[in-house]
Motif scaffolding. Sequence first.
Motif, PDB file in Angstrom:
ATOM      1  N   LEU A   1       0.718  -1.022  -0.027  1.00 17.15           N
ATOM      2  CA  LEU A   1       0.426  -0.010   0.466  1.00 17.15           C
ATOM      3  C   LEU A   1       1.426   1.155   0.044  1.00 17.15           C
ATOM      4  CD1 LEU A   1      -2.680  -1.164   2.157  1.00 17.15           C
ATOM      5  CD2 LEU A   1      -2.831  -0.835   0.205  1.00 17.15           C
ATOM      6  N   ALA A   2       1.852   1.296   0.825  1.00 13.00           N
ATOM      7  CA  ALA A   2       2.863   2.108   0.865  1.00 13.00           C
ATOM      8  C   ALA A   2       3.616   2.985  -0.619  1.00 13.00           C
ATOM      9  CB  ALA A   2       3.711   2.492   1.792  1.00 13.00           C
TER      10      ALA A   2
ATOM     11  N   GLU B   1      10.351  -4.834  -6.856  1.00 16.23           N
ATOM     12  CA  GLU B   1       9.398  -5.623  -5.447  1.00 16.23           C
ATOM     13  C   GLU B   1       9.832  -6.854  -5.228  1.00 16.23           C
ATOM     14  OE1 GLU B   1       6.735  -4.858  -2.730  1.00 16.23           O
ATOM     15  OE2 GLU B   1       7.389  -7.359  -2.798  1.00 16.23           O
TER      16      GLU B   1
ATOM     17  N   SER C   1       8.780 -10.207   0.103  1.00 19.79           N
ATOM     18  CA  SER C   1       9.342 -10.722   0.764  1.00 19.79           C
ATOM     19  C   SER C   1       8.116 -10.271   1.706  1.00 19.79           C
ATOM     20  CB  SER C   1      10.355 -10.250   1.325  1.00 19.79           C
ATOM     21  OG  SER C   1      11.123  -9.366   1.121  1.00 19.79           O
ATOM     22  N   GLN C   2       7.317  -9.221   1.908  1.00 20.58           N
ATOM     23  CA  GLN C   2       6.541  -8.639   3.292  1.00 20.58           C
ATOM     24  C   GLN C   2       4.779  -9.765   2.057  1.00 20.58           C
ATOM     25  OE1 GLN C   2       6.687  -7.751   6.158  1.00 20.58           O
ATOM     26  NE2 GLN C   2       8.371  -8.912   5.680  1.00 20.58           N
TER      27      GLN C   2
ATOM     28  N   SER D   1       1.974  -8.323   4.241  1.00 22.30           N
ATOM     29  CA  SER D   1       0.459  -7.387   5.384  1.00 22.30           C
ATOM     30  C   SER D   1       0.007  -6.922   4.116  1.00 22.30           C
ATOM     31  CB  SER D   1       1.631  -6.008   5.822  1.00 22.30           C
ATOM     32  OG  SER D   1       0.707  -5.512   6.648  1.00 22.30           O
ATOM     33  N   SER D   2       0.776  -6.281   2.760  1.00 24.25           N
ATOM     34  CA  SER D   2      -1.056  -5.257   1.694  1.00 24.25           C
ATOM     35  C   SER D   2      -1.971  -6.056   1.735  1.00 24.25           C
ATOM     36  CB  SER D   2      -0.487  -4.895   1.017  1.00 24.25           C
ATOM     37  OG  SER D   2       0.295  -3.617   1.093  1.00 24.25           O
TER      38      SER D   2
ATOM     39  N   GLY E   1      -7.981  -7.714   5.880  1.00 30.98           N
ATOM     40  CA  GLY E   1      -9.569  -7.887   5.716  1.00 30.98           C
ATOM     41  C   GLY E   1      -9.481  -6.644   4.274  1.00 30.98           C
TER      42      GLY E   1
ATOM     43  N   LEU F   1     -10.719  -3.781   5.153  1.00 35.06           N
ATOM     44  CA  LEU F   1     -11.431  -2.678   5.860  1.00 35.06           C
ATOM     45  C   LEU F   1     -10.884  -0.889   5.586  1.00 35.06           C
ATOM     46  CD1 LEU F   1     -12.830  -4.582   8.401  1.00 35.06           C
ATOM     47  CD2 LEU F   1     -13.950  -5.029   6.474  1.00 35.06           C
TER      48      LEU F   1
ATOM     49  N   PHE G   1      15.504  -5.737  -3.089  1.00 36.77           N
ATOM     50  CA  PHE G   1      16.624  -4.547  -3.469  1.00 36.77           C
ATOM     51  C   PHE G   1      18.122  -4.945  -2.869  1.00 36.77           C
ATOM     52  CE2 PHE G   1      18.340  -0.267  -2.334  1.00 36.77           C
ATOM     53  CZ  PHE G   1      18.203   0.200  -3.233  1.00 36.77           C
TER      54      PHE G   1
ATOM     55  N   GLY H   1       0.962   0.268  10.131  1.00 37.77           N
ATOM     56  CA  GLY H   1       0.298  -0.349  11.660  1.00 37.77           C
ATOM     57  C   GLY H   1      -0.752  -0.932  10.290  1.00 37.77           C
TER      58      GLY H   1
ATOM     59  N   ILE I   1      -4.790   1.427   5.131  1.00 37.08           N
ATOM     60  CA  ILE I   1      -6.006   2.311   3.407  1.00 37.08           C
ATOM     61  C   ILE I   1      -6.393   3.383   3.421  1.00 37.08           C
ATOM     62  CG2 ILE I   1      -8.215   1.183   2.611  1.00 37.08           C
ATOM     63  CD1 ILE I   1      -7.666  -1.329   3.395  1.00 37.08           C
TER      64      ILE I   1
HETATM   65  C1  FAD Z   1      -3.460  -9.882   9.207  1.00 36.32           C
HETATM   66  C2  FAD Z   1      -3.584  -7.981   8.836  1.00 36.32           C
HETATM   67  C3  FAD Z   1      -5.314  -7.089   8.632  1.00 36.32           C
HETATM   68  C4  FAD Z   1      -4.969  -5.980   8.020  1.00 36.32           C
HETATM   69  N1  FAD Z   1      -6.038  -5.679   7.878  1.00 36.32           N
HETATM   70  C5  FAD Z   1      -6.017  -4.208   7.638  1.00 36.32           C
HETATM   71  C6  FAD Z   1      -7.605  -3.568   6.905  1.00 36.32           C
HETATM   72  O1  FAD Z   1      -8.494  -4.310   7.366  1.00 36.32           O
HETATM   73  N2  FAD Z   1      -7.275  -2.763   6.869  1.00 36.32           N
HETATM   74  C7  FAD Z   1      -6.265  -1.386   6.734  1.00 36.32           C
HETATM   75  O2  FAD Z   1      -6.272  -0.934   6.634  1.00 36.32           O
HETATM   76  N3  FAD Z   1      -5.086  -2.340   7.376  1.00 36.32           N
HETATM   77  C8  FAD Z   1      -5.309  -3.313   6.965  1.00 36.32           C
HETATM   78  N4  FAD Z   1      -4.535  -3.977   7.522  1.00 36.32           N
HETATM   79  C9  FAD Z   1      -2.990  -3.163   7.722  1.00 36.32           C
HETATM   80  C10 FAD Z   1      -2.311  -3.267   6.902  1.00 36.32           C
HETATM   81  O3  FAD Z   1      -2.004  -4.593   5.621  1.00 36.32           O
HETATM   82  C11 FAD Z   1      -0.698  -2.380   6.522  1.00 36.32           C
HETATM   83  O4  FAD Z   1      -1.407  -1.320   6.685  1.00 36.32           O
HETATM   84  C12 FAD Z   1      -0.177  -2.263   4.990  1.00 36.32           C
HETATM   85  O5  FAD Z   1      -0.074  -3.129   4.234  1.00 36.32           O
HETATM   86  C13 FAD Z   1       0.921  -1.966   4.961  1.00 36.32           C
HETATM   87  O6  FAD Z   1       1.514  -1.789   3.616  1.00 36.32           O
HETATM   88  P1  FAD Z   1       3.228  -1.832   3.102  1.00 36.32           P
HETATM   89  O7  FAD Z   1       3.207  -1.016   1.460  1.00 36.32           O
HETATM   90  O8  FAD Z   1       3.734  -0.114   4.529  1.00 36.32           O
HETATM   91  O9  FAD Z   1       3.730  -2.939   3.814  1.00 36.32           O
HETATM   92  P2  FAD Z   1       3.540  -4.237   3.125  1.00 36.32           P
HETATM   93  O10 FAD Z   1       2.123  -4.392   2.653  1.00 36.32           O
HETATM   94  O11 FAD Z   1       4.591  -5.213   4.071  1.00 36.32           O
HETATM   95  O12 FAD Z   1       4.511  -3.851   1.532  1.00 36.32           O
HETATM   96  C14 FAD Z   1       5.848  -3.642   1.450  1.00 36.32           C
HETATM   97  C15 FAD Z   1       6.209  -4.237   0.102  1.00 36.32           C
HETATM   98  O13 FAD Z   1       7.713  -4.088   0.118  1.00 36.32           O
HETATM   99  C16 FAD Z   1       8.594  -5.810  -0.316  1.00 36.32           C
HETATM  100  N5  FAD Z   1      10.055  -4.977   0.066  1.00 36.32           N
HETATM  101  C17 FAD Z   1      10.419  -5.526   1.663  1.00 36.32           C
HETATM  102  N6  FAD Z   1      11.769  -5.385   1.173  1.00 36.32           N
HETATM  103  C18 FAD Z   1      11.944  -5.397  -0.124  1.00 36.32           C
HETATM  104  C19 FAD Z   1      13.935  -5.440  -0.895  1.00 36.32           C
HETATM  105  N7  FAD Z   1      13.938  -5.535   0.254  1.00 36.32           N
HETATM  106  N8  FAD Z   1      12.897  -5.599  -2.015  1.00 36.32           N
HETATM  107  C20 FAD Z   1      12.484  -5.792  -2.535  1.00 36.32           C
HETATM  108  N9  FAD Z   1      11.243  -5.491  -1.989  1.00 36.32           N
HETATM  109  C21 FAD Z   1      10.863  -5.265  -0.729  1.00 36.32           C
HETATM  110  C22 FAD Z   1       7.903  -6.592  -0.131  1.00 36.32           C
HETATM  111  O14 FAD Z   1       7.553  -8.083  -0.089  1.00 36.32           O
HETATM  112  C23 FAD Z   1       6.125  -5.879   0.325  1.00 36.32           C
HETATM  113  O15 FAD Z   1       5.605  -6.421  -1.007  1.00 36.32           O
HETATM  114  C24 FAD Z   1      -3.804  -6.087   7.878  1.00 36.32           C
HETATM  115  C25 FAD Z   1      -2.684  -5.919   8.068  1.00 36.32           C
HETATM  116  C26 FAD Z   1      -2.439  -7.344   8.691  1.00 36.32           C
HETATM  117  C27 FAD Z   1      -1.671  -8.123   9.054  1.00 36.32           C
END
Ligand code: FAD
Length: 348
Positions: free
Chosen positions: A11-12, A31, A34-35, A37-38, A42, A44, A164, A311, A315
């Motif tokens: 999402l970020a 990308e 490896s993670q 979360s997004s 859920g 929502l 990366f 956190g 979304i």
């Molecule tokens: C079970 C669960 C339920 C949730 N439900 C909700 C909800 O209903 N509503 C809501 O708003 N939020 C929800 N969240 C929270 C939400 O998912 C997170 O706030 C959000 O996804 C974080 O996004 P992000 O992009 O920061 O992290 P991530 O989604 O973790 O994305 C980080 C990306 O970086 C990539 N990456 C990492 N290191 C490297 C590297 N060295 N080289 C290349 N790529 C790399 C990873 O593969 C990943 O795709 C939930 C989370 C969980 C775990």
Amino acid sequence: MVDYIIVGFGLAGLSFAEQLENNSNSYIVIEDNSQKSSRVAGGLCNPVILKRFTAAWNASDQLKTAVTFYKNIEDKLGESFVVDLPIFRRFNSIEEQNTWFEACDKPVLAEFLSSELVKNENSSLDVPYYYGQVHKTRRIDIKKMLSIYVDYLKEGKRYIEESFEYDRLTIKEDSVEYKGVKAKNIIFCEGFGVKKNPFFNYLPLVGNKGEYLIIKSTELQLKEAVKSSIFIIPLGENLYKVGATYNNQDKSSDTTRVAKEELQEKLAKFLKADYKIVDQVAGIRPTVKDRRPLIGTHPEQEKIHILNGFGSRGIMIGPSVAKMLYDYIEKGIDMDPEIDIKRFDGLR
Ligand SMILES: Cc1cc2nc3c(=O)[nH]c(=O)nc-3n(C[C@H](O)[C@H](O)[C@H](O)COP(=O)(O)OP(=O)(O)OC[C@H]3O[C@@H](n4cnc5c(N)ncnc54)[C@H](O)[C@@H]3O)c2cc1C
């Protein structure tokens, strides 16, 4: 030469990519999957913390920005992944029902909480009191949205599928260079993966693992998301997401038997219909000690930036804070000190 390299496309990463698209900046995404979360979230888009009946941080503004943001992506990509989805909070006692009414009177919550209680009509659910309904809630199919966006990036040859390698980044006075790609700026959006990032691993990202069960039940026939001790979220075709768990000890993205049993136990307290578990998913929420995002520029390297710490509410938070970071880098507009990583300079 591109304007930006984005590392991580959850999402970020997507929220920042959209800022660049809207401002005609060039970029590439790296990308490595490896993670999760997004992709397991859920989905929502909910402005209310349903445990305590309080508004989420900056809920009203963030919700408006987020809904427009996701609808614009739908229009651009010609696909739909935003659905209006009412959320019903199941009360466990009369006291809780009364607390709901008190919350309805608070100005920050009045637009979201309905003061008319809802009676349960679904015989598959055990609901001893009424439901409280949250208005203006939606579900975003994040996995679908990210997958379609990745195809769009691949078409434009802007997506590199690899991990990366931090030691391959060369920092110059007015740019950075990574494996032959020169960029004016680099944005790290790695979620919990930031723990491996030597530029930003001093930041107090805690991480909280969450797991969901995906169940199938033809009997349940539920159209709304129901929140009791856990959520049941309808996905269509008799499938439902059930969860999630919260665990700040285990930092792997593997699913566990313990979480499965915990969720089944909680579900048994209010679901009376038969169901089959068809899948289980897990991811690490990028949570921060002070519950605020981690946004800003590296204290010593002005071309290196971070967008993280969303956190459990990525979304709603993502679209607003990505814009703040963009405006800070490109227009020099001051950032809210509450989210600026400068607040943790003392930890370096
Ligand atoms: C079970 C669960 C339920 C949730 N439900 C909700 C909800 O209903 N509503 C809501 O708003 N939020 C929800 N969240 C929270 C939400 O998912 C997170 O706030 C959000 O996804 C974080 O996004 P992000 O992009 O920061 O992290 P991530 O989604 O973790 O994305 C980080 C990306 O970086 C990539 N990456 C990492 N290191 C490297 C590297 N060295 N080289 C290349 N790529 C790399 C990873 O593969 C990943 O795709 C939930 C989370 C969980 C775990």
